[in-house]
Write a protein that holds these residues in place. Structure first.
Motif, PDB file in Angstrom:
ATOM      1  N   LEU A 154       0.832  -1.206   0.000  1.00 17.94           N
ATOM      2  CA  LEU A 154       0.000   0.000   0.000  1.00 17.94           C
ATOM      3  C   LEU A 154       0.863   1.251   0.000  1.00 17.94           C
ATOM      4  O   LEU A 154       0.614   2.204  -0.761  1.00 17.94           O
ATOM      5  N   PHE A 155       1.899   1.255   0.836  1.00 19.37           N
ATOM      6  CA  PHE A 155       2.775   2.414   0.944  1.00 19.37           C
ATOM      7  C   PHE A 155       3.527   2.660  -0.366  1.00 19.37           C
ATOM      8  O   PHE A 155       3.689   3.805  -0.809  1.00 19.37           O
ATOM      9  N   ALA A 156       3.965   1.578  -1.016  1.00 20.81           N
ATOM     10  CA  ALA A 156       4.663   1.717  -2.298  1.00 20.81           C
ATOM     11  C   ALA A 156       3.731   2.237  -3.382  1.00 20.81           C
ATOM     12  O   ALA A 156       4.121   3.080  -4.204  1.00 20.81           O
ATOM     13  N   LEU A 157       2.482   1.756  -3.404  1.00 19.49           N
ATOM     14  CA  LEU A 157       1.507   2.228  -4.392  1.00 19.49           C
ATOM     15  C   LEU A 157       1.132   3.688  -4.147  1.00 19.49           C
ATOM     16  O   LEU A 157       0.834   4.429  -5.089  1.00 19.49           O
ATOM     17  N   LEU A 158       1.151   4.108  -2.886  1.00 21.98           N
ATOM     18  CA  LEU A 158       0.822   5.497  -2.549  1.00 21.98           C
ATOM     19  C   LEU A 158       1.810   6.461  -3.187  1.00 21.98           C
ATOM     20  O   LEU A 158       1.435   7.584  -3.551  1.00 21.98           O
ATOM     21  N   ARG A 159       3.033   6.032  -3.330  1.00 18.63           N
ATOM     22  CA  ARG A 159       4.048   6.893  -3.959  1.00 18.63           C
ATOM     23  C   ARG A 159       3.631   7.287  -5.362  1.00 18.63           C
ATOM     24  O   ARG A 159       3.884   8.422  -5.805  1.00 18.63           O
ATOM     25  N   ARG A 160       2.969   6.375  -6.065  1.00 17.90           N
ATOM     26  CA  ARG A 160       2.504   6.658  -7.423  1.00 17.90           C
ATOM     27  C   ARG A 160       1.208   7.458  -7.431  1.00 17.90           C
ATOM     28  O   ARG A 160       0.998   8.310  -8.288  1.00 17.90           O
TER      29      ARG A 160
END
Length: 465
Positions: free
Chosen positions: A234-240
């Protein structure tokens, strides 16, 4: 796991007895709030008493009755030929789930979408077998303590020892016997409770099995490794999705498990107003866990996605308080559904990031202790992995009204009358033997264990909704 010395005050992530919410400000009510509450206030259309779902009325979208009737007819047609629709017209099913499943058919649709119907048909008598066993006292004690905490302001669960709490106990106990290696996790209780609001105990049990094994595998296992991995995804996808929100959370070293554990493990059933919960679950059963990721990303983007919004939460404490109390406007049904549908996050994105995070996990923690089955991304993937037979999907009436007994003389008179008079309704549809005509429901016929209204459609075959 928690960074900057901050521990999750609402999640104890050790073992499988994790306490997801001990705050009195949550939906958990005290004994004084529960006892006698039903006599003072009215229930809303979802069965909640008084102000338990304070944001529901203003957040819900009213669908005209004629539109609901049209959708019921369409869903009945799909359910009567479910395998064909899933094979050839899955996109149409997905679109209709996004519009919202009619309330009268929601429970049945969830069971078909999840594959719970097939599991039930292939395991006749299994739930009754588990239900008859005593169970492990270690889990039963914990389950009993949690019963009154699950939606205590809903009419099904408001009474201690009432039928709702009894069925919830039966479902959760049966799961500990079905998967003794997993046992019981507190986050399973609200999941099972939502299912019980829409279907009988046996169906709710198989719905819970599908969620735990197909949609969210590993979420409720010891150590909660799967939920921690999904937090990093989730945190990695939030970056995008929102660079501003991502940088803010990273700056203050706020671990994802501090704000997303209850969101994901309870499928937002303890976070969103009820109208939004039902719409999210409609799409979740059809499209899989990507819907849960999208909801989380939408909330984070809207709460932390601009410099103006960050002015009110410049520190770690203020940010955590904001994430615990989501603004109602961001959870409003129409707004939230549009944002979820428009957000471009696919199952491929999730699986790609899963591989990245899994590699990092092994580098820092070693191999996963709990080997979970592969995650199924929605109804179509589940059906492909476990193809049903046509018999598994047949709908049989579960409420049968016997015709009144007639003596021999009245039968003879009726027979003679029929010879002289032409049929009164020559346009009556002829039904195939595979779908015998449903008996006519009398006005005052009691509906056992059903909190759903009956569809007014004349095409309905199964009278249990």
């Amino acid at each position: 796991m928690a960074r900057n010395g901050l521990r999750a005050d609402s999640q104890n992530l050790r073992g499988t007895n994790e306490n997801l919410s001990e705050r009195e400000s949550s939906s958990i009510g005290s004994d004084s709030e529960i006892n006698g509450f039903t006599t003072e206030k009215q229930t809303d259309k979802y069965g909640f008493i008084g102000g338990a779902q304070q944001h529901t009325e203003e957040s819900a979208q009213d669908v005209p009755p004629e539109v609901v009737r049209e959708r019921e007819v369409k869903w009945l047609d799909m359910l009567n030929s479910w395998d064909k629709w899933m094979a050839k017209r899955h996109k149409k099913i997905k679109l209709r789930c996004q519009k919202g499943i009619p309330p009268s058919l929601r429970g049945r649709a969830w069971l078909y979408l999840s594959g719970g119907k097939v599991k039930l048909e292939q395991n006749h008598g299994k739930f009754q077998e588990l239900d008859s066993k005593p169970g492990d006292p270690k889990w039963l004690d914990v389950i009993e303590k949690d019963l009154h905490r699950q939606f205590p302001f809903h009419e099904m669960f408001v009474s201690r020892g009432g039928h709702g709490q009894q069925d919830l106990y039966r479902v959760l106990k049966a799961y500990t016997l079905y998967r003794p290696e997993e046992g019981y996790c507190q986050a399973q209780a609200p999941i099972a409770a939502v299912l019980l609001m829409h279907m009988p105990a046996e169906e709710a049990f198989w719905g819970l099995v599908q969620i735990c094994e197909k949609y969210l595998p590993g979420y409720y296992s010891a150590g909660l490794e799967a939920i921690q991995l999904d937090g990093e995804i989730l945190f990695a996808l939030l970056r995008r999705v929102s660079t501003v929100a991502y940088k803010h959370l990273k700056k203050h070293k706020i671990d994802p498990v501090l704000y997303m554990t209850e969101w994901f493990m309870c499928a937002f059933s303890r976070t969103l107003p009820w109208a939004s919960v039902l719409r999210v679950w409609d799409m979740f059963f059809c499209e899989g866990v990507k819907i849960i990721f999208r909801v989380g990303l939408v909330l984070l983007k809207n709460m932390l996605g601009s410099s103006d919004k960050l002015k009110v939460c410049q520190g770690l404490y203020e940010t955590m308080e904001l994430l615990r109390t989501v603004e109602p406007r961001y959870m409003q049904e129409g707004f939230l559904m549009r944002e979820i549908i428009e957000l471009q996050v696919s199952e491929r994105d999730i699986e790609k990031e899963h591989l990245v995070q899994l590699k990092r996990w092994k580098e820092t923690h070693g191999e996963l202790r709990c080997k979970s089955p592969p995650r199924m991304h929605g109804a179509r993937a589940i059906m492909i992995a476990d193809p049903p037979t046509h018999k598994d999907l047949l709908q049989a009436p579960t409420i049968i009204v016997e015709p009144p007994l007639e003596d021999a003389s009245s039968k003879q008179k009726k027979k003679g009358k029929n010879k002289r008079e032409p049929p009164s309704n020559p346009t009556t549809e002829t039904l195939s033997p595979a779908h015998p005509p449903s008996p006519t429901l009398q006005k005052d016929t009691p509906l056992q264990q059903s909190n759903q209204s009956l569809s007014s459609s004349s095409t309905e075959q199964d009278t249990y909704l």
